[in-house]
Write an enzyme that holds these catalytic residues in place. Structure first.
Site, short mmCIF file in Angstrom:
data_model
loop_
_atom_site.label_atom_id
_atom_site.label_comp_id
_atom_site.label_asym_id
_atom_site.label_seq_id
_atom_site.Cartn_x
_atom_site.Cartn_y
_atom_site.Cartn_z
N GLU A 95 0.80 -1.20 -0.20
CA GLU A 95 -0.13 -0.29 -0.32
C GLU A 95 0.71 1.01 -0.03
OE1 GLU A 95 -2.90 0.38 3.49
OE2 GLU A 95 -4.03 2.49 2.17
N LYS A 148 -2.74 -2.06 -3.29
CA LYS A 148 -3.62 -1.40 -2.44
C LYS A 148 -2.97 0.46 -2.73
CE LYS A 148 -6.43 -0.06 1.49
NZ LYS A 148 -6.60 -0.43 2.56
#
Ligand code: 13P
Length: 342
Positions: free
Chosen positions: A176, A218
């Site tokens: 992420e 992500k």
């Protein structure tokens, strides 16, 4: 082992499904509870997470849940540990393993994510507690001069070290790199910064031998700054975000699970939908929303047992809307439709 990682990564982005990010740290959950007048005690946090995890039918749209360290060790009132409860519904338990962001040394206003020390041992324990995937979040601020190359490359390096350790432990890493969309920047600036960040992340993942097919990305959506005067709508957000991903993310990645950032829940759903209307893509485009799945749930709940049912209906509804956005089938009318209740 590689086969299991690939299978878990693909299951997390199964058609029509996405991830609930319920991994708020103690500091963040307090920020979510304060406005609804709920004290952040261990029991209130447990009750709230139980409300989410026991919502009937959520598994139609939710493939996995990201837990926080405290939550993976907690149990439902009947005594079933949360990871076991989720597995029994066909929902894959995951775990946030980073230790939050710290100031990046010798840099102004930039961060590096902590948590690599002892990570191999912690992953082993999380795996024994039932975690099958993990999350590590790096953050980057946008200004006229930020982010610096230093911030981009040190965070990319740490994300790859985390991802390699996860795969060694048989855990799928969710990578992420979040470009924060606060500020007045244009969508072009967001595109440029997100591009630089993703380019660095995939160099590091490849250099550190990470098996790309056993990972998920992500990413942030490419947006105009939240305080920009003229903000791009879903079609432009979809075009810019897709252009950025097509340039920098290998087709071998099974899926993107977008974060919602500071978008409203309906904006996040509409933007995801606009990307899926433009299918086919090389990867699944899904969600791993925290605020965009939970904001209406918290407002409905307010810490009161008599509101649990209404809060669960709100969660089911948001999960269903995002499930529809996975195939581009979401419409504004659905938001208000009667049939969206359980
Ligand atoms: P938001 O969807 O609220 O951005 O949270 C997702 C997340 O897990 C951030 O790390």
């Amino acid at each position: 082992m590689a086969h299991d990682l690939h299978e878990t990564a693909r299951a997390l982005v199964a058609e029509g499904k996405g991830i609930l990010a319920a991994d708020e740290s103690d500091g963040t959950i307090k920020k979510r509870f304060d406005p609804i007048g709920v004290e952040s005690t261990e029991e209130n946090r447990r009750n709230y997470r139980e409300l989410l995890f026991t919502t009937q039918g959520a598994e139609e749209f939710i493939s996995g849940v990201i837990l926080f360290d405290e939550t993976i060790r907690q149990s439902a009132k009947g005594g079933t540990p949360f990871p076991e409860l989720l597995e029994s519904k066909g929902i894959i338990p995951g775990i946030k393993v980073d230790k939050g962001t710290k100031p990046l040394a010798l840099a102004q206003g930039e961060t590096i994510t902590a948590g690599l020390d002892g990570l191999r041992e912690r992953l082993e324990e999380y795996r024994s507690l039932g975690a099958r995937f993990a999350k590590w979040r790096a953050t980057y601020s946008i200004s006229d001069v930020l982010p610096s190359d230093d911030c981009i490359w040190t965070n990319a390096h740490a994300l790859a070290r985390y991802a390699a350790l996860c795969q060694e432990a048989g855990i799928v890493p969710i990578v992420e790199p979040e470009v924060l969309q606060d500020g007045t920047h244009t969508i072009e600036r967001s595109f440029h910064v997100s591009s630089r960040v993703l380019a660095a992340v995939y160099v590091e993942l490849s250099d550190q031998r990470v098996d790309i097919e056993g990972t998920l990305l992500k990413p942030n959506m490419v947006l105009s700054g939240y305080d920009a005067a003229d903000r791009a709508g879903p079609d432009e957000v979809a075009e810019r975000t897709l252009a950025c991903l097509y340039k920098h993310v290998p087709a071998a990645v099974p899926g993107m699970v977008f974060l919602s950032g500071g978008q409203s829940d309906e904006d996040a759903t509409a933007n995801l939908n606009a990307m899926n209307v433009r299918r086919p893509h090389p990867w699944q485009l899904s969600f791993s929303f925290g605020r965009a799945l939970q904001a209406p749930v918290l407002s409905a709940w307010r810490g009161k047992p008599e509101n649990v049912e209404a809060a669960q209906r709100a969660y089911y509804h948001r999960a269903r809307m995002n499930g529809a956005a996975r195939s581009g089938a979401y419409t504004a009318e659905m938001e208000r439709s009667e049939t969206s209740s359980q």
